[in-house]
Design an enzyme around this catalytic site. Structure first.
Site, PDB file in Angstrom:
ATOM      1  N   LYS A 157     -10.047  -0.711  10.692  1.00 41.63           N
ATOM      2  CA  LYS A 157     -10.100  -1.901   9.814  1.00 41.63           C
ATOM      3  C   LYS A 157     -10.443  -3.152  10.619  1.00 41.63           C
ATOM      4  CE  LYS A 157      -7.276   0.027   6.290  1.00 41.63           C
ATOM      5  NZ  LYS A 157      -7.954   0.521   5.090  1.00 41.63           N
ATOM      6  N   GLN A 207      -4.420  -5.078   6.823  1.00 35.66           N
ATOM      7  CA  GLN A 207      -5.426  -5.960   6.214  1.00 35.66           C
ATOM      8  C   GLN A 207      -5.431  -7.351   6.825  1.00 35.66           C
ATOM      9  OE1 GLN A 207      -7.781  -5.051   4.307  1.00 35.66           O
ATOM     10  NE2 GLN A 207      -7.036  -2.998   3.807  1.00 35.66           N
ATOM     11  N   HIS A 259       0.879  -1.183   0.000  1.00 29.33           N
ATOM     12  CA  HIS A 259       0.000   0.000   0.000  1.00 29.33           C
ATOM     13  C   HIS A 259       0.918   1.236   0.000  1.00 29.33           C
ATOM     14  CE1 HIS A 259      -2.731   2.976   1.890  1.00 29.33           C
ATOM     15  NE2 HIS A 259      -3.730   2.187   1.549  1.00 29.33           N
ATOM     16  N   CYS A 278      -4.891   2.624  -3.527  1.00 27.64           N
ATOM     17  CA  CYS A 278      -3.626   3.113  -2.942  1.00 27.64           C
ATOM     18  C   CYS A 278      -2.500   2.096  -3.147  1.00 27.64           C
ATOM     19  CB  CYS A 278      -3.772   3.443  -1.461  1.00 27.64           C
ATOM     20  SG  CYS A 278      -4.876   4.814  -1.161  1.00 27.64           S
ATOM     21  N   ASP A 334       3.198  -4.586   8.015  1.00 24.78           N
ATOM     22  CA  ASP A 334       1.987  -3.781   7.866  1.00 24.78           C
ATOM     23  C   ASP A 334       0.801  -4.739   8.003  1.00 24.78           C
ATOM     24  OD1 ASP A 334      -0.276  -2.548   6.900  1.00 24.78           O
ATOM     25  OD2 ASP A 334       0.654  -1.745   5.095  1.00 24.78           O
TER      26      ASP A 334
HETATM   27  C1  LIG Z   1      -2.253  -2.808   3.526  1.00 25.35           C
HETATM   28  C2  LIG Z   1      -2.569  -1.436   4.041  1.00 25.35           C
HETATM   29  N1  LIG Z   1      -1.609  -0.742   4.650  1.00 25.35           N
HETATM   30  C3  LIG Z   1      -1.845   0.474   5.152  1.00 25.35           C
HETATM   31  C4  LIG Z   1      -3.063   1.078   5.048  1.00 25.35           C
HETATM   32  C5  LIG Z   1      -3.269   2.432   5.628  1.00 25.35           C
HETATM   33  O1  LIG Z   1      -4.171   2.387   6.673  1.00 25.35           O
HETATM   34  P1  LIG Z   1      -4.685   3.741   7.355  1.00 25.35           P
HETATM   35  O2  LIG Z   1      -5.207   4.589   6.229  1.00 25.35           O
HETATM   36  O3  LIG Z   1      -5.758   3.286   8.280  1.00 25.35           O
HETATM   37  O4  LIG Z   1      -3.530   4.356   8.047  1.00 25.35           O
HETATM   38  C6  LIG Z   1      -4.092   0.406   4.386  1.00 25.35           C
HETATM   39  C7  LIG Z   1      -5.409   1.034   4.194  1.00 25.35           C
HETATM   40  O5  LIG Z   1      -6.159   0.688   3.316  1.00 25.35           O
HETATM   41  C8  LIG Z   1      -3.844  -0.888   3.882  1.00 25.35           C
HETATM   42  O6  LIG Z   1      -4.790  -1.589   3.262  1.00 25.35           O
END
Ligand SMILES: Cc1ncc(COP(=O)(O)O)c(C=O)c1O
Length: 418
Positions: A238, A215, A135, A376, A212
């Site tokens: 999430k 998800q 992401h 993203c 990370d």
């Molecule tokens: C794999 C992954 N990493 C990071 C993020 C960023 O999360 P946040 O916008 O809640 O900080 C997302 C959000 O969709 C994501 O899917």
């Protein structure tokens, strides 16, 4: 860990998605005249009544600032805020609540590690290793720190199925690698990465690993001690919790060695104009009045997941994803993007001759919420040669009926564009 904490009707050994729907008031809403079919869980999840009640309970019953007050409400707020940290620590199997830093979310947590852990350790020519399925939140913070230090960003490729190419990873992990940062589950493809092997391989080369988990946390059991990862980041929203709150797990030794990320109240022990002494972990990283309600709500959300049973949730979603995959495969002109053997909760696809936004808009007219776009993850889209995809993403409350509604909707989209 199976338990039934204060959540009536939840039994870990009897996961029942249709019954769980009743916990989420928004799922009783109608959208554009149709019952809501919510399949945009990778963007954000819905909130169960117990989380909503905890948020209301805080504001209605004991709203006060934390850590500072001698009065009763402040003590109650502090107790709830710290109890929530304990819930998160147990949920991730961290060694101690002091290893859980509240952040604004995954993005904030990754930026914290980039600036406070990586930046002081990086010299020109050093390398940070990420994967091609990250992401933007796990790309851009590393590009920023590379720009600040002269370090280089290296990328482990993914194959045509969207799987992490382990041999390439082993080749790229070199003497200049200072950190590996990888996703546990890809938000664009659903691929589950082999995190335990990734960590073991990095550690054999003395390289720390950030995961990370944005998800992963609502779909898979996460055990940071078992994985032995150095950092694990996730977002409350999430995993059925509020927006604007998340957590960073970090090993104590790393967190101790890191300078504060931001300065302000609460992160200090003493301040004079000459010198400031920083507070203990994790407060050293929590400057200013925090998102108190958010933290308490996130604590309730992880307790909800624990009570529902993450193994049972995982099994339910695996079965549902297999069902959905088989159904959509039968739709002519539909191409699934992301066909890794290990996937969690995500079905990304394109439909011949129909823009992903049109798919999303037409489905919305029928009350079906999916995501359309690059998610993203523009490098992933580039690799698969598409500008974007339509993405249906699952959560514990989704059922075969939701999938059937999606499939019927997609057939109608196709007929409209024929
Ligand atoms: C794999 C992954 N990493 C990071 C993020 C960023 O999360 P946040 O916008 O809640 O900080 C997302 C959000 O969709 C994501 O899917």
């Amino acid at each position: 860990m199976k338990m039934e904490r204060d959540i009536p009707g939840l039994r870990a050994d009897a996961f029942d998605a249709p019954a769980r729907r009743g916990d989420f008031p928004i799922l009783r809403e109608r959208v554009n005249g149709h019952p809501l079919v919510y399949l945009d869980n990778a963007a954000t999840t819905q909130k169960p009544q117990c989380v909503i009640d905890v948020l209301t309970g805080y504001y209605a019953g004991y709203n006060a600032n934390v850590h500072r007050g001698v009065h009763t409400l402040s003590q109650r707020a502090t107790d709830a805020y710290e109890a929530a940290r304990g819930h998160v620590a147990r949920f991730l199997n961290a060694a101690s609540p002091a290893e859980i830093v509240y952040t604004r979310g995954t993005t904030d947590a990754i930026n914290l590690v980039a600036q406070s852990f990586a930046r002081p350790r990086l010299a020109a020519g050093d390398e940070i290793l990420i994967s091609a399925m990250e992401h933007h939140s796990n790309i851009v913070p590393w590009q920023l720190v590379c720009g600040q230090t002269g370090a280089l960003l290296k990328v482990v490729p993914i194959d045509d199925a969207g799987e992490f190419v382990f041999e390439a990873y082993e080749r790229l992990l070199g003497p200049r690698t200072k950190l590996v940062a990888v996703t546990h589950v890809s938000n664009a493809l659903g691929s589950v990465t082999p995190i335990a092997r990734i960590v073991a391989t990095a550690h054999a080369a003395n390289v720390p690993v950030l995961v990370d988990g944005a998800q992963a946390v609502s779909h898979l059991p996460v055990d940071v001690a078992g994985l032995d990862c150095d950092f694990y980041a996730f977002s409350g929203h999430k995993i059925f919790g509020p927006t604007g709150i998340g957590a960073l797990y970090g090993k104590t030794a790393h967190l101790e060695a890191m300078p504060p990320y931001q300065g302000g109240g609460d992160m200090i022990r003493s301040v004079t104009f000459e010198k400031t002494e920083y507070n203990d972990l994790p407060y050293k990283f929590e400057a200013g009045t925090p998102n108190i309600a958010g933290a308490i709500g996130m604590g309730a959300a992880v307790e909800y997941v624990v009570a529902a049973g993450i193994d049972a949730i995982s099994a339910h979603e695996r079965e549902l994803l297999a069902y959905a995959t088989a159904q959509v495969r039968a739709i002519p002109g539909l191409r699934i993007i992301g066909t890794a053997k290990e996937k969690a909760g995500i079905l990304s696809f394109t439909l011949d001759g129909v823009h992903a936004h049109d798919v999303g808009t037409i489905l919305d007219h029928e009350g079906i919420a999916i995501r359309a776009g690059h998610h993203c993850a523009m490098p992933v889209m580039a690799q698969f040669g598409v500008a974007g995809t339509a993405r249906a993403s699952l959560a514990l409350y989704n059922t075969r009926e939701d999938v059937d509604a999606l499939v019927a909707g997609l057939h109608r989209v196709q007929r409209m564009f024929r």
